[in-house]
Enzyme design. Structure first.
Site, PDB file in Angstrom:
ATOM      1  N   LYS A 166      32.110  12.874  32.508  1.00 40.58           N
ATOM      2  CA  LYS A 166      31.900  14.257  32.920  1.00 40.58           C
ATOM      3  C   LYS A 166      31.259  14.255  34.302  1.00 40.58           C
ATOM      4  CE  LYS A 166      29.603  18.552  31.683  1.00 40.58           C
ATOM      5  NZ  LYS A 166      28.883  19.286  30.641  1.00 40.58           N
TER       6      LYS A 166
ATOM      7  N   TYR B  31      41.426  27.186  28.380  1.00 42.18           N
ATOM      8  CA  TYR B  31      41.345  28.628  28.128  1.00 42.18           C
ATOM      9  C   TYR B  31      42.741  29.246  28.106  1.00 42.18           C
ATOM     10  CZ  TYR B  31      36.607  27.388  29.290  1.00 42.18           C
ATOM     11  OH  TYR B  31      35.378  26.759  29.288  1.00 42.18           O
TER      12      TYR B  31
ATOM     13  N   SER C 244      36.690  25.842  33.398  1.00 45.35           N
ATOM     14  CA  SER C 244      36.709  27.249  33.783  1.00 45.35           C
ATOM     15  C   SER C 244      37.152  27.475  35.224  1.00 45.35           C
ATOM     16  CB  SER C 244      35.328  27.854  33.549  1.00 45.35           C
ATOM     17  OG  SER C 244      34.339  27.139  34.268  1.00 45.35           O
TER      18      SER C 244
ATOM     19  N   ARG D  74      29.310  28.752  33.580  1.00 45.25           N
ATOM     20  CA  ARG D  74      27.859  29.012  33.639  1.00 45.25           C
ATOM     21  C   ARG D  74      27.589  30.513  33.722  1.00 45.25           C
ATOM     22  NH1 ARG D  74      26.130  23.905  37.554  1.00 45.25           N
ATOM     23  NH2 ARG D  74      26.972  22.304  36.154  1.00 45.25           N
TER      24      ARG D  74
ATOM     25  N   LYS E 276      23.221  19.207  38.508  1.00 43.09           N
ATOM     26  CA  LYS E 276      23.125  18.314  37.350  1.00 43.09           C
ATOM     27  C   LYS E 276      23.466  16.878  37.749  1.00 43.09           C
ATOM     28  CE  LYS E 276      24.038  22.000  33.978  1.00 43.09           C
ATOM     29  NZ  LYS E 276      24.725  22.387  32.721  1.00 43.09           N
TER      30      LYS E 276
ATOM     31  N   LYS F 199      36.411  15.290  32.325  1.00 44.50           N
ATOM     32  CA  LYS F 199      36.118  16.671  32.669  1.00 44.50           C
ATOM     33  C   LYS F 199      35.503  16.744  34.053  1.00 44.50           C
ATOM     34  CE  LYS F 199      33.058  20.290  31.159  1.00 44.50           C
ATOM     35  NZ  LYS F 199      31.942  20.632  30.350  1.00 44.50           N
TER      36      LYS F 199
ATOM     37  N   GLU G  10      31.367   4.238  31.426  1.00 45.06           N
ATOM     38  CA  GLU G  10      30.884   5.291  30.521  1.00 45.06           C
ATOM     39  C   GLU G  10      31.723   5.314  29.239  1.00 45.06           C
ATOM     40  OE1 GLU G  10      28.435   7.273  30.322  1.00 45.06           O
ATOM     41  OE2 GLU G  10      27.610   7.674  32.309  1.00 45.06           O
TER      42      GLU G  10
HETATM   43  C1  PBG Z   1      27.495  22.323  29.107  1.00 48.94           C
HETATM   44  C2  PBG Z   1      28.939  22.447  29.366  1.00 48.94           C
HETATM   45  C3  PBG Z   1      29.519  22.846  30.565  1.00 48.94           C
HETATM   46  C4  PBG Z   1      30.874  22.970  30.320  1.00 48.94           C
HETATM   47  C5  PBG Z   1      31.108  22.613  28.989  1.00 48.94           C
HETATM   48  N1  PBG Z   1      29.890  22.268  28.422  1.00 48.94           N
HETATM   49  C6  PBG Z   1      28.908  23.226  31.862  1.00 48.94           C
HETATM   50  C7  PBG Z   1      28.019  22.322  32.564  1.00 48.94           C
HETATM   51  O1  PBG Z   1      27.982  21.119  32.333  1.00 48.94           O
HETATM   52  O2  PBG Z   1      27.291  22.833  33.402  1.00 48.94           O
HETATM   53  C8  PBG Z   1      31.874  23.440  31.332  1.00 48.94           C
HETATM   54  C9  PBG Z   1      33.158  23.957  30.822  1.00 48.94           C
HETATM   55  C10 PBG Z   1      33.936  24.751  31.794  1.00 48.94           C
HETATM   56  O3  PBG Z   1      33.599  24.870  32.992  1.00 48.94           O
HETATM   57  O4  PBG Z   1      34.949  25.310  31.368  1.00 48.94           O
HETATM   58  N2  PBG Z   1      26.974  21.160  28.746  1.00 48.94           N
END
Ligand code: PBG
Length: 338
Positions: free
Chosen positions: A206, A326, A287, A216, A230, A261, A246
């Site tokens: 990720k 989505y 997203s 968010r 993050k 991701k 990982e």
């Molecule tokens: C949170 C999480 C996130 C997403 C899924 N789980 C956001 C982040 O890490 O800030 C993002 C999913 C998306 O953008 O569709 N742990």
């Protein structure tokens, strides 16, 4: 101008690649990758209260749903052949705390939604996100101590969160927090509690991505993060070998499936992971990727359906066994009409 037979160059003119592209039936016959609704996990957002749907402005066509509406929507997705859904919650601000205790309240919004959906659609798969960000007043995936996200203390919270989700009926626990060592510890805890059949889908690779922006907004964590990144736990977008490490660690710790991701800017990572490890590999079409396509189509840049199908197909071509998207209901509906 008319011309005689072309001068042979290599295998041309005996080999003509265009022969296999002449007809629709032929293109379908030689197609290497086919998308089906079976490939989809549909991420949904649930909120408290009776309001059935609240649109999310940065995710056109996606809404936060009440629990009752989520149960209905799950049924609609199931009817379209989508096998599973992933549940994300919009937690009331008043319940967000520095230790994110609401995350392991067995009566929290996520657990109530899981139970409600399972009661009506017992044959649908349910994936639950494990991370503290929707519950944490710092907006981070983990507990903040002295300005740092504390790895080991966070894992204890994630274990509690995983157990209440499993108790509620969740089939797949999906840790998205990127703490070191959490997969093995969560696996042991699930086994100790009699949940050895509950699977773990690890968000193994990720990346620290700008493409999570609309998510968010949707879960209302952006305001709590106050611009913080993050980067101390999510991966550097420049790295490949690190993603393979990982994944190797998470498989070793007991992950049943792994995820990459975001998806679209990381197709190379999906491909390398699938080739190297041969484990069920999932792509999260996040997203921001959804928003890019939706807003570009709204602006008239291209056709939304075609862009959606081309992008979703690219994940399968790269090697993904499944896709969190989505677009799931829209794509499944389009396939049903074809
Ligand atoms: C949170 C999480 C996130 C997403 C899924 N789980 C956001 C982040 O890490 O800030 C993002 C999913 C998306 O953008 O569709 N742990």
């Amino acid at each position: 101008m008319t011309r005689g037979p072309a001068t042979p160059t290599g295998s041309y003119p005996r080999t003509r690649m265009r022969r296999n592209r002449r007809h629709d039936w032929l293109r379908r016959m030689v197609r290497e990758n086919n998308l089906t609704p079976d490939d989809f996990i549909w991420p949904i957002f649930v909120q408290e209260g009776d309001q059935a749907e609240t649109p999310i402005t940065t995710l056109p066509g996606v809404s936060r749903m009440s629990v009752a509406r989520a149960v209905e929507a799950a049924g609609e997705a199931k009817a379209l052949g989508v096998p599973s859904i992933a549940i994300f919650g919009v937690i009331d601000s008043a319940l967000k705390t520095p230790l994110a205790e609401e995350a392991w309240n067995p009566e929290n919004l996520i657990c109530r939604t899981v139970a409600a959906i399972k009661q009506v659609h017992g044959d649908m798969g349910i994936v639950c996100d494990v991370a503290l960000d929707p519950f944490n007043s710092d907006g981070h995936d983990g507990i903040v101590r002295d300005g740092q996200v504390a790895n080991d203390e966070t894992i204890e919270a994630l274990v509690r969160q995983s157990i209440v989700q499993a108790q509620a009926g969740c089939d797949i626990i999906a840790p998205s927090d990127m703490m070191d060592g959490r997969i093995g510890i969560i696996r042991d805890a699930l086994d100790d509690e009699g949940f050895e059949h509950v699977a773990i889908m690890s968000y193994a690779a990720k990346y620290a991505s700008v493409f999570y922006g609309p998510f968010r907004d949707a879960v209302d964590s952006a305001g709590f993060l106050k611009g913080a990144g993050k980067d101390t736990y999510q991966m550097d977008p420049a790295n490949t070998d690190e993603a393979l490490r990982e994944v190797a660690l998470d498989i070793d710790e007991g992950a049943d499936m792994v995820m990459v991701k975001p998806a679209l800017p990381y197709l190379d990572i999906i491909g390398r992971i699938k080739q190297r490890f041969g484990v069920p590999t999932f792509a999260y079409n996040v997203s921001g990727e959804y928003a890019m396509i939706s807003f570009a189509a709204q602006a008239g840049a291209f056709d939304r359906d075609q862009a959606m199908m081309e992008v979703l197909t690219s994940f399968k071509r790269a090697g993904a066994d499944g896709i969190l998207t989505y677009f799931a209901p829209d794509a499944a509906r389009l396939m049903a009409d074809m």
